[in-house]
Design a protein around this motif. Structure first.
Motif, PDB file in Angstrom:
ATOM      1  N   ASN A 153       0.725  -1.358  -0.018  1.00 22.24           N
ATOM      2  CA  ASN A 153      -0.154   0.043   0.063  1.00 22.24           C
ATOM      3  C   ASN A 153       0.922   1.258  -0.050  1.00 22.24           C
ATOM      4  OD1 ASN A 153      -3.034  -0.670   0.500  1.00 22.24           O
ATOM      5  ND2 ASN A 153      -2.066  -2.175   1.826  1.00 22.24           N
ATOM      6  N   ALA A 157       0.652   3.906  -2.953  1.00 29.79           N
ATOM      7  CA  ALA A 157       0.233   5.136  -2.920  1.00 29.79           C
ATOM      8  C   ALA A 157       1.317   6.186  -3.208  1.00 29.79           C
ATOM      9  CB  ALA A 157      -0.022   5.373  -1.449  1.00 29.79           C
ATOM     10  N   THR A 182      -9.361   9.893   2.940  1.00 22.53           N
ATOM     11  CA  THR A 182      -8.693   8.514   3.159  1.00 22.53           C
ATOM     12  C   THR A 182      -9.482   7.446   3.793  1.00 22.53           C
ATOM     13  OG1 THR A 182      -8.343   8.880   5.635  1.00 22.53           O
ATOM     14  CG2 THR A 182      -6.776   9.960   4.122  1.00 22.53           C
ATOM     15  N   ASN A 189      -3.544  -0.424   6.444  1.00 22.56           N
ATOM     16  CA  ASN A 189      -3.450  -0.354   4.953  1.00 22.56           C
ATOM     17  C   ASN A 189      -3.971   1.209   4.660  1.00 22.56           C
ATOM     18  OD1 ASN A 189      -6.249  -0.751   5.621  1.00 22.56           O
ATOM     19  ND2 ASN A 189      -6.798  -1.518   3.659  1.00 22.56           N
ATOM     20  N   ARG A 193      -1.060   3.909   2.857  1.00 22.59           N
ATOM     21  CA  ARG A 193      -1.747   4.646   1.952  1.00 22.59           C
ATOM     22  C   ARG A 193      -1.636   6.254   1.999  1.00 22.59           C
ATOM     23  NH1 ARG A 193      -7.264   1.487   0.034  1.00 22.59           N
ATOM     24  NH2 ARG A 193      -6.290  -0.410   0.123  1.00 22.59           N
ATOM     25  N   GLU A 243      -8.788   7.361  -1.480  1.00 25.17           N
ATOM     26  CA  GLU A 243      -8.023   6.222  -1.094  1.00 25.17           C
ATOM     27  C   GLU A 243      -8.893   4.825  -1.505  1.00 25.17           C
ATOM     28  OE1 GLU A 243      -4.931   7.737   2.111  1.00 25.17           O
ATOM     29  OE2 GLU A 243      -6.157   6.073   2.768  1.00 25.17           O
ATOM     30  N   PHE A 269      -7.171   4.846  -5.577  1.00 27.53           N
ATOM     31  CA  PHE A 269      -6.614   3.362  -5.202  1.00 27.53           C
ATOM     32  C   PHE A 269      -7.707   2.620  -5.352  1.00 27.53           C
ATOM     33  CE2 PHE A 269      -3.849   0.795  -2.868  1.00 27.53           C
ATOM     34  CZ  PHE A 269      -2.673   1.229  -3.055  1.00 27.53           C
TER      35      PHE A 269
END
Length: 346
Positions: A153, A157, A182, A189, A193, A243, A269
């Protein structure tokens, strides 16, 4: 020109390596005929024993459905039954699900916890019942488990941050501010990230972090509200990192409605099929695509291997994250269709 050619060759090699890794893991790459986790409810159509149970935070997100598919395909191909229990992002429901599963004498659990803190209670229950557990994606603050299968992660990121910062520089926005939406920061995780993206932006000369919002419901509506407020309060915001995948669609809606598409860059993500066209159109700059089908299969492989004294799995299993941009999405697409999108791909 030479740099671009070299980068293209490296992307092709990465694609080939990941395709080989997928095949060597023995993944069933086609979706199960007529069967998906959403339709399964609590039970697989295949009545086989002993059963492997997957405890998931929420089947409303494509990522968790696809990770569950990876577990299901691997264990059913080896004669085991499968069951998925949805915790609906509730620590209490997760504990109830764990108690119900353990009471049935299952072969093992694959646990994607609602939080790293809540994972400890589930692991303690399983340890007392002498049932092996593999933790998948979201980490744990403690407890006894066989393996922890996670994406890189932080590195993923960081790659998104690098790509976003590069385009911001190309636009002449050196040093301009950014913000983040986020996942919960009580999850390992989420911490990785957030720190990965933040470090990439700082290293590239973008140290102005204007705001951070933590998701709770992981819905498009929640993130739509977050981003609309952010853009209203911070008209000079130039970069945004969301995220998780599905909520990114809510962020895009807010950006369009406030007519900020031309002066704000967005990174994300995880991965859903809708992202392919969004990357091609540059509505998204970059996406750190986890490979949940591969994660699920490797979690199941580690779990079943732990039942044999002859072969004990690694304590931590790291699955690479694909950094997809408008420049390489078509190269990554064959791999993404197999390991990122699962049966959600059309």
């Amino acid at each position: 020109m030479k740099r671009k050619t070299k980068g293209t060759q490296m992307d092709k090699r990465k694609v080939q390596d990941l395709e080989l890794q997928t095949l060597r893991r023995g993944l069933v790459l086609a979706p199960l005929a007529g069967v998906g986790l959403g339709a399964l409810g609590l039970r697989s159509a295949q009545a086989a024993a002993p059963q492997v149970v997957y405890l998931t935070p929420g089947l409303d997100l494509p990522f968790w459905r696809t990770l569950g598919q990876g577990v299901q395909q691997y264990v059913e191909a080896r004669g085991h039954g499968f069951q998925v229990l949805d915790s609906r992002n509730s620590d209490a429901l997760q504990l109830q699900n764990a108690q119900a599963a353990l009471a049935k004498g299952v072969a093992g659990l694959v646990l994607s916890p609602t939080s790293s803190k809540s994972a400890v209670d589930v692991l303690d229950l399983a340890s007392k019942a002498r049932v092996p557990v593999v933790v998948a994606d979201i980490g744990t603050n403690g407890g006894d488990y066989v393996s922890y299968v996670k994406s890189d992660n932080y590195k993923g990121a960081y790659g998104v941050g690098e790509a976003l910062a590069q385009v911001m520089k190309e636009r002449g926005w050196q040093g301009e501010p950014y913000a983040m939406c986020t996942i919960a920061l009580d999850r390992k995780n989420g911490q990785d990230r957030t720190n990965g993206f933040r470090d990439a932006m700082r290293d590239a000369g973008f140290g102005k972090e204007l705001a951070l919002r933590q998701m709770k419901t992981y819905s498009t509506e929640e993130t739509y509200g977050f981003v609309k407020d952010l853009l209203t309060q911070h008209p000079r915001l130039r970069g945004l990192f969301v995220e998780v995948d599905q909520p990114t669609l809510g962020a895009l809606q807010a950006i369009r409605e406030l007519k900020r598409s031309n002066d704000l860059l967005l990174g994300s993500f995880d991965g859903i099929p809708e992202f392919v066209d969004l990357l091609r159109r540059k509505a998204l700059v970059a996406v750190g695509m986890q490979q949940p089908l591969l994660m699920g299969s490797q979690a199941a492989e580690a779990l079943l291997a732990s039942r044999s004294a002859a072969s004990q799995p690694a304590k931590q299993i790291l699955v690479p994250v694909l950094i997809a941009t408008n420049q390489n999405i078509d190269q990554w697409l064959p791999v993404a269709k197999k390991t990122v999108f699962g049966s959600d791909v059309k």
